[in-house]
Design an enzyme around this catalytic site. Structure first.
Site, PDB file in Angstrom:
ATOM      1  N   ARG A  89       0.824  -1.206   0.000  1.00 47.77           N
ATOM      2  CA  ARG A  89       0.000   0.000   0.000  1.00 47.77           C
ATOM      3  C   ARG A  89       0.860   1.258   0.000  1.00 47.77           C
ATOM      4  O   ARG A  89       0.397   2.341  -0.315  1.00 47.77           O
ATOM      5  CB  ARG A  89      -0.891   0.039   1.267  1.00 47.77           C
ATOM      6  CG  ARG A  89      -2.096  -0.832   1.228  1.00 47.77           C
ATOM      7  CD  ARG A  89      -3.235  -0.224   0.423  1.00 47.77           C
ATOM      8  NE  ARG A  89      -3.746   1.019   0.956  1.00 47.77           N
ATOM      9  CZ  ARG A  89      -4.775   1.123   1.792  1.00 47.77           C
ATOM     10  NH1 ARG A  89      -5.395   0.037   2.200  1.00 47.77           N
ATOM     11  NH2 ARG A  89      -5.199   2.290   2.204  1.00 47.77           N
ATOM     12  N   ARG A 128     -25.027   2.860  -1.858  1.00 48.42           N
ATOM     13  CA  ARG A 128     -25.570   1.731  -1.100  1.00 48.42           C
ATOM     14  C   ARG A 128     -26.469   2.208   0.053  1.00 48.42           C
ATOM     15  O   ARG A 128     -26.173   3.194   0.706  1.00 48.42           O
ATOM     16  CB  ARG A 128     -24.417   0.904  -0.514  1.00 48.42           C
ATOM     17  CG  ARG A 128     -23.689   0.113  -1.572  1.00 48.42           C
ATOM     18  CD  ARG A 128     -22.766  -0.887  -0.968  1.00 48.42           C
ATOM     19  NE  ARG A 128     -21.647  -0.262  -0.279  1.00 48.42           N
ATOM     20  CZ  ARG A 128     -20.528  -0.910   0.026  1.00 48.42           C
ATOM     21  NH1 ARG A 128     -20.411  -2.185  -0.265  1.00 48.42           N
ATOM     22  NH2 ARG A 128     -19.560  -0.293   0.646  1.00 48.42           N
ATOM     23  N   ARG A 162     -25.317   3.012   5.564  1.00 43.23           N
ATOM     24  CA  ARG A 162     -24.300   2.579   6.536  1.00 43.23           C
ATOM     25  C   ARG A 162     -23.345   3.724   6.832  1.00 43.23           C
ATOM     26  O   ARG A 162     -22.948   4.437   5.902  1.00 43.23           O
ATOM     27  CB  ARG A 162     -23.457   1.453   5.946  1.00 43.23           C
ATOM     28  CG  ARG A 162     -24.183   0.157   5.778  1.00 43.23           C
ATOM     29  CD  ARG A 162     -23.170  -0.848   5.317  1.00 43.23           C
ATOM     30  NE  ARG A 162     -23.826  -2.026   4.793  1.00 43.23           N
ATOM     31  CZ  ARG A 162     -23.171  -3.096   4.374  1.00 43.23           C
ATOM     32  NH1 ARG A 162     -21.855  -3.117   4.406  1.00 43.23           N
ATOM     33  NH2 ARG A 162     -23.815  -4.140   3.926  1.00 43.23           N
TER      34      ARG A 162
END
Ligand SMILES: [Zn+2]
Length: 220
Positions: A89, A128, A162
């Site tokens: 990363r 979402r 969420r």
């Protein structure tokens, strides 16, 4: 052993592609996020420490991730082709991987960068929502309830987003990601192993592009 690194922001679809290639072409898919979750599940001393780090919101150190990775790689047979998903990363991690592959006679075959603009990612990730009563997950563009505003599963009319998918949180996650990985992209580009892919394409056409551009080692 032959490594292929998948680089891409959360929501870029790299995990989906890694999973598909792994199951259809008998590659090994190593997701560092999954390794961490597995170690925590096993309740080892190390797992407890990782869990504490995660809960306190800290990033897992490069050393710890590399330990997990090393342990996993040792279990694999030498002729495997491995997709690394979630590692490296950072530039430090990339250099560690380079040392490791050189020392162990392994090879870094290709680094695939899943390119997708922030806007498109934000749309994917923030679209979402879920039913507040039964937890069914929907997406406002490609998976909305059959009857507008009514849950297909329980008939509830209460929906929620969420906390992880709230626009501000998503933007923050993407900023961190781009800051970390930009130097990686240049690093691998300079080594001539980078392949950039338009990750806004459909899942099927991304898969085709990958198959055309990655040399698959025939495995038993
Ligand atoms: Zn419901």
């Amino acid at each position: 052993m032959n490594f292929i690194v998948f680089l891409g922001a959360p929501g870029s679809g790299k995990g989906t592609q890694a999973q598909m290639l792994a199951s259809e072409y008998n590659l090994e898919h190593i997701s560092t996020g999954q390794l961490i979750r597995d170690e925590i599940k096993e309740s080892t001393e190390f797992g407890f420490r990782l869990e504490r780090e995660c809960l306190s919101g800290n990033l897992i150190s490069t050393e710890d991730i590399f330990n997990l990775l090393g342990k996993k790689i040792k279990e694999l047979s030498i002729d495997r082709q491995v997709i690394l998903d979630g590692f490296p990363r950072t530039l430090d991690q990339a250099k560690l991987l380079k040392d490791f592959t050189e020392k162990t006679g392994n090879q870094l075959e290709k680094v695939v960068c899943f390119d997708i603009a922030g806007e498109a990612l934000i749309e994917r990730l923030t679209g979402r929502f879920m039913c507040a009563d039964c937890g069914a997950v929907y997406h406002k563009h490609h998976n909305s309830p059959q009857q507008d505003g009514v849950c297909d599963f329980c008939g509830s009319e209460n929906f929620q987003v969420r906390p992880d998918d709230a626009e501000e949180v998503v933007k923050k996650r993407l900023d961190v990601f781009h800051e970390e990985t930009k130097p990686l992209v240049s690093y691998y580009d300079a080594q001539g192993v980078l392949f950039r892919l338009d990750a806004t394409q459909s899942v099927e056409s991304i898969k085709k592009t990958l198959l055309k551009n990655i040399k698959l080692v025939a495995a038993e």
